[in-house]
Design a protein around this motif. Sequence first.
Motif, PDB file in Angstrom:
ATOM      1  N   MET A   1       0.994  -1.184   0.015  1.00  0.00           N
ATOM      2  CA  MET A   1      -0.027  -0.078   0.041  1.00  0.00           C
ATOM      3  C   MET A   1       0.791   1.113  -0.042  1.00  0.00           C
ATOM      4  O   MET A   1       1.834   1.216   0.733  1.00  0.00           O
ATOM      5  N   GLN A   2       0.545   2.293  -0.848  1.00  0.00           N
ATOM      6  CA  GLN A   2       1.349   3.430  -0.864  1.00  0.00           C
ATOM      7  C   GLN A   2       0.836   4.230   0.226  1.00  0.00           C
ATOM      8  O   GLN A   2      -0.273   4.437   0.558  1.00  0.00           O
ATOM      9  N   SER A   3       1.787   5.260   0.695  1.00  0.00           N
ATOM     10  CA  SER A   3       1.397   6.084   1.790  1.00  0.00           C
ATOM     11  C   SER A   3       1.042   7.091   1.219  1.00  0.00           C
ATOM     12  O   SER A   3       1.373   7.637   0.015  1.00  0.00           O
ATOM     13  N   LYS A   4       0.163   8.022   2.053  1.00  0.00           N
ATOM     14  CA  LYS A   4      -0.309   9.407   1.385  1.00  0.00           C
ATOM     15  C   LYS A   4       0.859  10.361   1.750  1.00  0.00           C
ATOM     16  O   LYS A   4       1.536  10.130   2.789  1.00  0.00           O
ATOM     17  N   PRO A   5       0.964  11.451   0.779  1.00  0.00           N
ATOM     18  CA  PRO A   5       1.628  12.590   1.158  1.00  0.00           C
ATOM     19  C   PRO A   5       1.700  13.179   2.558  1.00  0.00           C
ATOM     20  O   PRO A   5       0.497  13.052   3.010  1.00  0.00           O
ATOM     21  N   SER A   6       2.803  13.399   3.084  1.00  0.00           N
ATOM     22  CA  SER A   6       2.836  14.096   4.325  1.00  0.00           C
ATOM     23  C   SER A   6       3.306  15.534   4.381  1.00  0.00           C
ATOM     24  O   SER A   6       3.903  15.787   3.403  1.00  0.00           O
ATOM     25  N   LEU A   7       2.520  16.203   5.162  1.00  0.00           N
ATOM     26  CA  LEU A   7       2.879  17.927   5.154  1.00  0.00           C
ATOM     27  C   LEU A   7       4.004  18.165   6.129  1.00  0.00           C
ATOM     28  O   LEU A   7       3.667  17.860   7.425  1.00  0.00           O
ATOM     29  N   LEU A   8       5.061  18.641   5.789  1.00  0.00           N
ATOM     30  CA  LEU A   8       6.022  18.878   6.783  1.00  0.00           C
ATOM     31  C   LEU A   8       5.923  20.358   7.191  1.00  0.00           C
ATOM     32  O   LEU A   8       6.401  20.958   8.327  1.00  0.00           O
ATOM     33  N   ALA A   9       5.419  21.250   6.248  1.00  0.00           N
ATOM     34  CA  ALA A   9       5.492  22.590   6.749  1.00  0.00           C
ATOM     35  C   ALA A   9       4.267  23.345   5.697  1.00  0.00           C
ATOM     36  O   ALA A   9       4.211  23.033   4.849  1.00  0.00           O
ATOM     37  N   TRP A  10       3.723  24.360   6.733  1.00  0.00           N
ATOM     38  CA  TRP A  10       2.504  24.927   6.003  1.00  0.00           C
ATOM     39  C   TRP A  10       2.981  26.467   6.751  1.00  0.00           C
ATOM     40  O   TRP A  10       2.793  26.524   7.964  1.00  0.00           O
ATOM     41  N   ILE A  11       3.222  27.499   5.713  1.00  0.00           N
ATOM     42  CA  ILE A  11       3.439  28.898   6.243  1.00  0.00           C
ATOM     43  C   ILE A  11       2.643  29.494   5.264  1.00  0.00           C
ATOM     44  O   ILE A  11       2.758  29.780   4.104  1.00  0.00           O
ATOM     45  N   THR A  12       1.916  30.795   5.960  1.00  0.00           N
ATOM     46  CA  THR A  12       1.331  31.903   5.159  1.00  0.00           C
ATOM     47  C   THR A  12       2.389  33.167   5.414  1.00  0.00           C
ATOM     48  O   THR A  12       2.723  33.296   6.529  1.00  0.00           O
ATOM     49  N   CYS A  13       2.890  33.717   4.471  1.00  0.00           N
ATOM     50  CA  CYS A  13       3.905  34.760   4.296  1.00  0.00           C
ATOM     51  C   CYS A  13       3.538  35.748   3.164  1.00  0.00           C
ATOM     52  O   CYS A  13       2.776  35.373   2.234  1.00  0.00           O
ATOM     53  N   ASP A  14       4.635  36.831   3.273  1.00  0.00           N
ATOM     54  CA  ASP A  14       4.343  37.772   2.253  1.00  0.00           C
ATOM     55  C   ASP A  14       5.261  37.278   0.953  1.00  0.00           C
ATOM     56  O   ASP A  14       5.145  37.673  -0.043  1.00  0.00           O
ATOM     57  N   GLY A  15       6.284  36.576   1.021  1.00  0.00           N
ATOM     58  CA  GLY A  15       6.862  36.189   0.010  1.00  0.00           C
ATOM     59  C   GLY A  15       8.102  34.924   0.327  1.00  0.00           C
ATOM     60  O   GLY A  15       8.243  34.644   1.420  1.00  0.00           O
ATOM     61  N   VAL A  16       8.714  34.447  -0.694  1.00  0.00           N
ATOM     62  CA  VAL A  16       9.665  33.331  -0.426  1.00  0.00           C
ATOM     63  C   VAL A  16      10.638  33.897  -1.681  1.00  0.00           C
ATOM     64  O   VAL A  16      10.522  34.034  -2.894  1.00  0.00           O
ATOM     65  N   HIS A  17      11.899  33.966  -1.084  1.00  0.00           N
ATOM     66  CA  HIS A  17      13.223  34.081  -1.980  1.00  0.00           C
ATOM     67  C   HIS A  17      13.917  33.036  -1.975  1.00  0.00           C
ATOM     68  O   HIS A  17      14.240  32.233  -1.110  1.00  0.00           O
ATOM     69  N   ILE A  18      14.354  32.589  -3.384  1.00  0.00           N
ATOM     70  CA  ILE A  18      15.185  31.456  -3.485  1.00  0.00           C
ATOM     71  C   ILE A  18      16.522  31.960  -3.732  1.00  0.00           C
ATOM     72  O   ILE A  18      16.855  32.470  -4.759  1.00  0.00           O
ATOM     73  N   ASP A  19      17.613  31.579  -3.157  1.00  0.00           N
ATOM     74  CA  ASP A  19      18.994  31.830  -3.316  1.00  0.00           C
ATOM     75  C   ASP A  19      19.230  31.257  -4.688  1.00  0.00           C
ATOM     76  O   ASP A  19      19.313  29.933  -4.461  1.00  0.00           O
ATOM     77  N   PRO A  20      19.778  31.764  -5.607  1.00  0.00           N
ATOM     78  CA  PRO A  20      20.261  31.172  -6.751  1.00  0.00           C
ATOM     79  C   PRO A  20      21.279  30.402  -6.807  1.00  0.00           C
ATOM     80  O   PRO A  20      21.368  29.314  -7.308  1.00  0.00           O
ATOM     81  N   ALA A  21      22.193  30.725  -5.970  1.00  0.00           N
ATOM     82  CA  ALA A  21      23.613  29.928  -5.725  1.00  0.00           C
ATOM     83  C   ALA A  21      23.323  28.696  -5.049  1.00  0.00           C
ATOM     84  O   ALA A  21      23.886  27.431  -5.340  1.00  0.00           O
ATOM     85  N   SER A  22      22.610  28.896  -3.701  1.00  0.00           N
ATOM     86  CA  SER A  22      22.470  27.708  -2.927  1.00  0.00           C
ATOM     87  C   SER A  22      21.044  26.804  -2.965  1.00  0.00           C
ATOM     88  O   SER A  22      21.026  25.665  -2.804  1.00  0.00           O
ATOM     89  N   GLY A  23      20.023  27.553  -3.509  1.00  0.00           N
ATOM     90  CA  GLY A  23      18.754  26.845  -3.686  1.00  0.00           C
ATOM     91  C   GLY A  23      17.916  27.200  -2.395  1.00  0.00           C
ATOM     92  O   GLY A  23      16.837  26.552  -2.328  1.00  0.00           O
ATOM     93  N   LYS A  24      18.412  27.711  -1.364  1.00  0.00           N
ATOM     94  CA  LYS A  24      17.710  27.823   0.015  1.00  0.00           C
ATOM     95  C   LYS A  24      16.836  28.749  -0.136  1.00  0.00           C
ATOM     96  O   LYS A  24      16.805  29.860  -0.983  1.00  0.00           O
ATOM     97  N   HIS A  25      15.544  28.531   0.482  1.00  0.00           N
ATOM     98  CA  HIS A  25      14.295  29.289   0.397  1.00  0.00           C
ATOM     99  C   HIS A  25      14.357  30.274   1.724  1.00  0.00           C
ATOM    100  O   HIS A  25      14.550  30.053   3.084  1.00  0.00           O
ATOM    101  N   THR A  26      14.209  31.387   1.607  1.00  0.00           N
ATOM    102  CA  THR A  26      13.965  32.307   2.739  1.00  0.00           C
ATOM    103  C   THR A  26      12.670  32.776   2.883  1.00  0.00           C
ATOM    104  O   THR A  26      12.210  33.254   1.774  1.00  0.00           O
ATOM    105  N   ILE A  27      12.013  32.733   4.025  1.00  0.00           N
ATOM    106  CA  ILE A  27      10.625  32.909   3.988  1.00  0.00           C
ATOM    107  C   ILE A  27      10.694  34.373   4.691  1.00  0.00           C
ATOM    108  O   ILE A  27      10.947  34.645   5.606  1.00  0.00           O
ATOM    109  N   LEU A  28       9.553  35.106   4.032  1.00  0.00           N
ATOM    110  CA  LEU A  28       9.445  36.442   4.272  1.00  0.00           C
ATOM    111  C   LEU A  28       8.164  37.041   4.743  1.00  0.00           C
ATOM    112  O   LEU A  28       7.106  36.722   4.297  1.00  0.00           O
ATOM    113  N   GLY A  29       7.986  37.582   5.963  1.00  0.00           N
ATOM    114  CA  GLY A  29       6.839  38.032   6.593  1.00  0.00           C
ATOM    115  C   GLY A  29       5.841  37.072   6.959  1.00  0.00           C
ATOM    116  O   GLY A  29       4.662  37.333   6.307  1.00  0.00           O
TER     117      GLY A  29
END
Length: 126
Positions: A1-29
Amino acid sequence: MQSKPSLLAWITCDGVHIDPASGKHTILGVFSNIKARSFPVVHPYMVWFLTLTDVQPGKHRVKMSMGLDPTNPVELLHREFESQSPLHRINLINELRNLRFEQPGDYSILIEVDDEPILATNLTVM
């Protein structure tokens, strides 16, 4: 049986910046409610950021709905995404523009992946 997707994070914010060099996400506001001077009110822009895991390989569909009546939410957006492996963490940046709130209250939010609910929460508008 396949597991259903798990939610690890849920955030309401003003924006998300993705660093082009590292791929890291910065959550804003990050916020958890909306305050308005009068109603109806239009919120110009927000992001619903979520991170999923345990998603089987292949194409999938996420659907996001919201409404004052939790039994009858209105679909705000749906989109496809792809999973390479259930071990991967998938970050989805979902932009919502010009959301209209007719009156104050607790707006129910329903997030589904492939028509399976993975989150039921709310956003307080006052």
